[in-house]
Design a protein around this motif. Structure first.
Motif, short mmCIF file in Angstrom:
data_model
loop_
_atom_site.label_atom_id
_atom_site.label_comp_id
_atom_site.label_asym_id
_atom_site.label_seq_id
_atom_site.Cartn_x
_atom_site.Cartn_y
_atom_site.Cartn_z
N ALA A 127 -72.18 43.73 37.64
CA ALA A 127 -71.94 44.97 36.91
C ALA A 127 -71.23 44.69 35.59
CB ALA A 127 -71.10 45.93 37.76
N LEU A 128 -70.20 43.86 35.63
CA LEU A 128 -69.47 43.52 34.40
C LEU A 128 -70.39 42.80 33.41
CD1 LEU A 128 -66.11 42.33 35.99
CD2 LEU A 128 -66.45 44.41 34.63
N ALA A 129 -71.19 41.88 33.91
CA ALA A 129 -72.11 41.14 33.04
C ALA A 129 -73.15 42.05 32.43
CB ALA A 129 -72.77 40.01 33.83
N ALA A 130 -73.51 43.11 33.15
CA ALA A 130 -74.55 44.02 32.67
C ALA A 130 -74.07 44.99 31.59
CB ALA A 130 -75.13 44.80 33.84
N VAL A 131 -72.76 45.30 31.57
CA VAL A 131 -72.30 46.35 30.66
C VAL A 131 -71.25 45.91 29.65
CG1 VAL A 131 -72.80 48.12 32.40
CG2 VAL A 131 -70.48 47.23 32.20
N CYS A 132 -70.63 44.74 29.83
CA CYS A 132 -69.54 44.33 28.94
C CYS A 132 -70.00 43.29 27.93
CB CYS A 132 -68.38 43.74 29.75
SG CYS A 132 -67.49 44.96 30.72
N ASN A 133 -69.55 43.45 26.70
CA ASN A 133 -69.81 42.49 25.63
C ASN A 133 -68.50 41.84 25.21
OD1 ASN A 133 -72.69 42.87 25.12
ND2 ASN A 133 -72.12 44.93 24.41
N CYS A 169 -78.73 60.10 45.44
CA CYS A 169 -79.23 58.96 44.67
C CYS A 169 -80.48 58.42 45.36
CB CYS A 169 -78.17 57.87 44.52
SG CYS A 169 -77.54 57.20 46.08
N THR A 170 -81.23 57.61 44.64
CA THR A 170 -82.46 57.05 45.16
C THR A 170 -82.30 55.55 45.36
OG1 THR A 170 -83.36 56.55 42.97
CG2 THR A 170 -83.76 58.77 43.86
N ALA A 171 -83.26 54.95 46.03
CA ALA A 171 -83.24 53.50 46.24
C ALA A 171 -83.26 52.75 44.91
CB ALA A 171 -84.43 53.09 47.10
N THR A 220 -74.35 48.05 44.92
CA THR A 220 -73.96 48.84 43.76
C THR A 220 -74.82 50.09 43.71
OG1 THR A 220 -73.50 46.80 42.54
CG2 THR A 220 -73.68 48.84 41.24
N VAL A 221 -74.18 51.21 43.37
CA VAL A 221 -74.91 52.46 43.10
C VAL A 221 -74.58 52.86 41.67
CG1 VAL A 221 -75.23 54.87 43.74
CG2 VAL A 221 -74.81 53.16 45.52
N ALA A 222 -75.60 53.03 40.86
CA ALA A 222 -75.41 53.37 39.44
C ALA A 222 -76.71 53.97 38.91
CB ALA A 222 -75.00 52.14 38.64
N THR A 223 -76.75 54.21 37.62
CA THR A 223 -77.98 54.73 37.01
C THR A 223 -79.06 53.65 37.05
OG1 THR A 223 -77.32 53.99 34.82
CG2 THR A 223 -76.69 56.23 35.46
N GLU A 224 -80.31 54.06 36.95
CA GLU A 224 -81.41 53.10 36.99
C GLU A 224 -81.33 52.05 35.89
OE1 GLU A 224 -85.38 54.37 37.78
OE2 GLU A 224 -84.70 56.18 38.86
N PRO A 225 -80.97 52.41 34.63
CA PRO A 225 -80.87 51.35 33.61
C PRO A 225 -79.83 50.28 33.94
CG PRO A 225 -81.02 53.50 32.56
CD PRO A 225 -80.84 53.75 34.03
N VAL A 226 -78.68 50.70 34.49
CA VAL A 226 -77.65 49.73 34.87
C VAL A 226 -78.15 48.86 36.03
CG1 VAL A 226 -75.34 49.46 35.89
CG2 VAL A 226 -75.70 51.07 34.01
N VAL A 261 -70.42 56.15 36.09
CA VAL A 261 -69.70 55.54 37.21
C VAL A 261 -70.59 54.50 37.89
CG1 VAL A 261 -68.56 55.93 39.42
CG2 VAL A 261 -68.34 57.63 37.60
N ILE A 262 -70.02 53.32 38.08
CA ILE A 262 -70.66 52.24 38.84
C ILE A 262 -69.88 52.09 40.14
CG2 ILE A 262 -71.29 49.80 38.88
CD1 ILE A 262 -71.20 49.88 35.78
N THR A 263 -70.52 52.40 41.26
CA THR A 263 -69.86 52.36 42.56
C THR A 263 -70.19 51.06 43.27
OG1 THR A 263 -70.03 54.76 42.74
CG2 THR A 263 -69.54 53.54 44.76
N ILE A 264 -69.14 50.35 43.69
CA ILE A 264 -69.30 49.08 44.40
C ILE A 264 -68.76 49.22 45.82
CG2 ILE A 264 -68.71 46.62 44.45
CD1 ILE A 264 -70.25 47.25 41.94
N SER A 265 -69.52 48.73 46.79
CA SER A 265 -69.01 48.66 48.16
C SER A 265 -69.81 47.59 48.90
CB SER A 265 -69.09 50.02 48.87
OG SER A 265 -68.33 49.99 50.07
N GLY A 266 -69.74 47.61 50.22
CA GLY A 266 -70.46 46.60 50.98
C GLY A 266 -70.11 46.66 52.45
#
Length: 396
Positions: free
Chosen positions: A107-113, A89-91, A250-256, A230-235
């Protein structure tokens, strides 16, 4: 008087934080309390990470950063996933936030309606359901059992999917159970979703804490057909003992990531600048401290499990990760201790705190009545003393 919004009225306060507040109140009155309620490493953040924060302040890195985080840290996160899991993945596919909880919210706010459905296996971390509800989406709970090791089966997942299903939330290693799905078990779940449009939010914050030769799995690496869903969350909170620094990613696609970044830019502006440089040092610096903490947590797990297993009426599956034991307390229902009759997990934990001065979190907070969660993120001495108190109190 200002009327409180429906959203605010619907959101429940964090059960784990509430349990911690009760323990602090007793401590303030002079009572010794053995507090096993919070999911926070008892270690101080390693010295080299603190030194990096101090150096960042002296260098003048005390201003706003880019909303998505400093480029150096985003690159370091991307490099970490490539080296540890083989996930390229990229930055631009990384977002830095103020803790993993903030990452999950974004993440939830970005993808859930409103009207979307989000599948969550129980038991689940206390914040999941409220974070989903804030978006207007509906929580669909899938009940797992202690007999299954608190693992959802592919058949259960298949049965929960409807045309409105938007997302599956997974947490392995798990809070509150310590469950770690094997790679094969996760592959079987992912295979159910491959022919659908359902995405996965994989909360992997406890990835550094697995025991007995068990290894964590990065869900995004399992099937190429679903990687972009897949939306990957860690920290840095759990593995590097950096809870107060509030560093999640978060690691995900660029649009997300772009959508999440837009939300974060309006909501928080940017993550803490100093904490970002500390997290950069954590990822790029020596890693021996992570392994030292993991080894000690494994020893604590073994100690706690041995002590609990010797207590009549207490049963549980041995956890393979994180730093929790989630144990069955239904054998004590119907018993009266002092002035408290134990009818559920909340009355059990209330009695344990008030009478034995041992602080646990009621299973109902995690969507699993009949259980209690104990965190073993305390010294072995404190664990032994508190478990002695619990063992002496239970027969009463």
């Amino acid at each position: 008087m200002i009327a409180i919004s429906d959203l605010a009225n619907a959101v429940k306060p964090s059960a784990t934080l509430a349990a911690g507040a009760k323990a602090r109140a007793l401590k303030a009155s002079g009572i010794t309390v053995y507090d096993y309620s919070l999911g926070e490493p008892d270690y101080t953040t390693p010295a080299h990470i603190c030194a990096a924060a101090e150096a960042a302040m002296k260098a003048g890195h005390t201003h706003y950063t880019a909303a998505n985080g400093i480029p150096e840290l985003r690159k370091a996160v991307a490099k970490y996933y490539g080296q540890k899991y083989g996930l390229t993945c990229t930055a631009e596919q990384v977002l830095i936030s103020n803790g993993a909880k903030h990452s999950i919210h974004n993440a939830l706010a970005a993808v859930c309606n409103p009207g979307d459905e989000v599948i969550i296996p129980t038991p689940y971390w206390v914040s999941y359901s409220d974070l989903v509800a804030m978006t207007g989406a509906k929580v669909v709970l899938v009940e797992t059992t202690a007999a299954s090791g608190f693992k959802m089966t592919p058949a259960q997942l298949q049965a929960a999917i409807t045309p409105k299903t938007k997302l599956l939330m997974l947490n392995s290693p798990s809070n509150p159970t310590g469950t770690v799905y094997t790679k094969a078990e996760l592959e079987a779940l992912v295979d159910v979703l491959v022919p659908t449009n359902v995405a996965i939010l994989s909360d992997e914050i406890y990835e550094h804490l697995t025991f007995g030769g068990v290894t964590p799995t990065c869900v995004a690496t399992l099937r190429p057909e679903i990687r972009d869903r897949v939306i990957t969350i860690s920290g840095a909170s759990k593995g590097y003992a950096m809870t107060g620094w509030r560093m999640g990613w978060t690691v995900a696609t660029e649009p997300v990531i772009k959508a999440m970044g837009n939300i974060q830019s309006q909501q928080a502006g940017c993550p803490c600048s100093i904490s970002q440089y500390a997290a950069l040092a954590a990822l790029e610096g020596q890693q021996e401290c992570v392994e030292e903490m993991r080894v000690e947590f494994e020893a604590r797990r073994d100690l706690v499990c041995a002590k609990l297993a010797a207590m009549p009426g207490i049963t549980f599956p041995k956890p393979d990760g994180a730093f929790y034991v989630f144990f069955d307390i239904t054998a004590f229902y119907g018993k009266t201790v002092g002035n408290i009759t134990i009818t559920d997990s909340l009355t059990f934990c209330t009695a344990a705190l008030e009478q034995a001065h041992v602080n646990l979190v009621a299973g109902v907070a995690f969507g699993a009545e009949g259980f209690a969660r104990m965190s073993y993120a305390s010294s072995r001495e404190q664990l032994e003393k508190g478990l002695e108190k619990l063992a002496a109190w239970l027969p009463k």
